[in-house]
Design an enzyme around this catalytic site. Structure first.
Site, PDB file in Angstrom:
ATOM      1  CB  SER A 416      48.933 -10.566  21.599  1.00 20.43           C
ATOM      2  OG  SER A 416      47.734 -11.094  21.141  1.00 20.43           O
ATOM      3  CE  LYS A 459      47.597 -12.146  25.781  1.00 18.57           C
ATOM      4  NZ  LYS A 459      48.414 -11.287  24.559  1.00 18.57           N
TER       5      LYS A 459
END
Length: 509
Positions: A416, A459
């Site tokens: 990511s 996140k």
């Protein structure tokens, strides 16, 4: 059941023929004793009042709407059909979020007995299947031991920490669990000690795990995964008010004192003294406040009933965490990324710097293979599109590149960081700064496409905790953002992108 009756009759006849002093006498006796103790047909009556079940779940846990809906659906089917092969639910989420206590609430809501089986560090297969009864000290497996203890064949059984089951030369317990957790097979579970098939299909198994990565694929296939993501600050404040503060008041002898902690004070404790997805650390900080108040009351015979924001620093010390460091990125070559860890979401800086050299790429910061590949991909994409992006192609031969992710002691890996790596590299090569208050997550391809990633809720909540205002995501992750309660992410702007060029246009000023 018929087979069990026949085996019991045979065992009784065998026992009658044996002398009590023979070594086999106690083996046969203990085996028959287990058969008598096991709840073959004994079940508790389920309470199918869905309104009551919803009330119990809401009283015990704040939020978690998706999970509560799933549990109520299960109860509705059970109510209509009367009997059903129990699905194997698996709650996956960071520590301290309430996975185990949720299982206890389910048992309470439907009126079943509750059993907890801790699987953390379990390495011996016979703990699940039992020993052969000819061995000295042989015992049935822990599944049957627990059923014997609760005296019902339809309890709610929590299989705690299923992702931490061991595997070594003594056996593979996760393979033994395959039979236990397969609704098609567990109606004839075979225990080595019992030497008979036992029906486990009435048991409602609920597994808990922090991460799916370490669960054996065949075992994961049998589980119905339900994700529990971290709590937003607003949720933590509510949980503290409804559950943690009353619990700690009781535990510290202050239940009769009219102690008040206002929402802004709880929020200060959450933001400045905890950085977690669950509420375990928050619980400890609330306990510290209660100890301070208990000492004040015990010393003076009275205490201030109001805890103010200025008191928090006096009680808990200097704030441990500050959001200021994340808010501004002052120089070119520094970008803020979002990471998922098994304890929830986190923020990480990615720094890039150029030095005199011949185009070598150096990577530091305890990075895993996936992140190293992301960095190489980002650099290759930048070299291939240098002219379009506005980078002098000669620089690649005259400068060495160093990419560093601070906190080198912490291992970092995962797909990511691609967009953040490319943004940091482009920023350092072009001399353009990255926009302040901006974070990003996503993986890239050599063609410049942005790929979706997981752990979006954790996140984004981490970005919100850190005071960031804008987040760049892959367009395919838009559905994940829509699942988050809008009130938790108020004031944040989300940019959904398809290509790396869009990311650079948005991120660089």
């Amino acid at each position: 059941m018929l087979a069990a009756k026949q085996a019991f009759s045979t065992g009784i006849e065998k026992l009658e023929r044996m002398h009590p002093s023979t070594p086999d006498y106690s083996v046969v006796y203990n085996h028959l004793d287990l058969m008598l103790d096991l709840p073959w047909d004994e079940t508790t009556e389920d309470n199918y009042d869905l309104k009551n079940a919803k009330k119990v779940l809401d009283a015990d846990h704040y939020g978690m709407h998706k999970i509560k809906e799933r549990i109520l659906e299960y109860l509705a089917v059970l109510k209509l059909k009367g009997d059903m092969k129990s699905p194997i639910l698996c709650f996956v989420g960071p520590p301290g979020i309430g996975k185990t206590s949720l299982g206890r609430s389910i048992a309470h809501a439907i009126g079943r007995k509750y059993v907890r089986l801790s699987l953390g560090g379990l390495h011996d297969e016979s703990e699940i299947r039992g020993h052969r009864k000819t061995y000295i000290g042989a015992m049935p497996g822990r599944i049957l031991q627990n059923l014997r203890k609760v005296k019902t064949s339809n309890p709610v059984m929590i299989l705690d920490e299923i992702d931490k089951v061991g595997n070594d030369h003594r056996g593979d317990p996760s393979s033994a669990l395959l039979e236990v957790l397969d609704p098609e097979q567990n109606n004839s579970f075979y225990d080595n000690y019992l030497e008979l098939e036992y029906d486990l299909s009435k048991v409602l198994f609920i597994a808990t795990a922090n991460s799916l990565q370490s669960i054996q694929p065949a075992l994961r296939d049998r589980l119905e995964i339900i994700d529990l993501s971290g709590y937003a600050i607003e949720e933590k404040v509510e949980i503290a008010k409804r559950h943690l503060i009353p619990k700690q008041q009781e535990a510290h002898g202050l239940a009769r004192q009219n102690l008040k902690i206002a929402d802004p004070v709880i929020e200060k404790i959450v933001e400045s003294y905890t950085r977690e997805s669950g509420v375990r650390e928050l619980d400890r900080q609330v306990a510290s406040v209660m100890r301070y108040k208990a000492r004040e009351f015990a010393t003076n015979g009275k205490m201030k009933t109001q805890v103010l924001a200025k008191d928090v620093e006096k009680i808990l010390g200097v704030p441990r965490y500050s959001n200021d460091m994340y808010k501004t990125v002052n120089q070119p070559g520094v970008a803020v990324g979002l990471a998922w860890t098994y304890v929830g979401g986190d923020i990480l800086f990615i720094e890039a710097l150029l030095s005199e050299g011949k185009g070598e790429l150096k990577l530091t910061g305890n990075l895993g293979n996936v992140m190293k590949e992301s960095a190489s991909t980002a650099l290759t994409y930048l070299q291939a599109n240098a002219k379009k992006i506005g980078v002098d192609a000669e620089l690649f031969n005259k400068r060495s590149i160093h990419i560093h992710v601070p906190e080198g002691a912490v291992p970092k890996d995962g797909p990511s960081a691609g967009v953040t790596m490319l943004t940091a590299l482009t920023s350092v090569f072009t001399g353009r700064r990255v926009k302040p208050y901006l974070a990003m997550t996503g993986e890239i391809t050599l063609r410049g496409q942005v790929l979706p990633v997981g752990g979006i809720k954790e996140k984004i909540l981490a970005a919100k905790r850190a005071g960031l205002k804008e987040v760049i995501l892959c367009w395919q992750n838009e559905k994940d953002v829509k699942e988050i309660d809008p009130s938790f992410i108020g004031g944040m702007t989300f940019h959904y992108v398809k290509t790396m060029q869009q990311v650079l246009d948005l991120a660089l000023v």
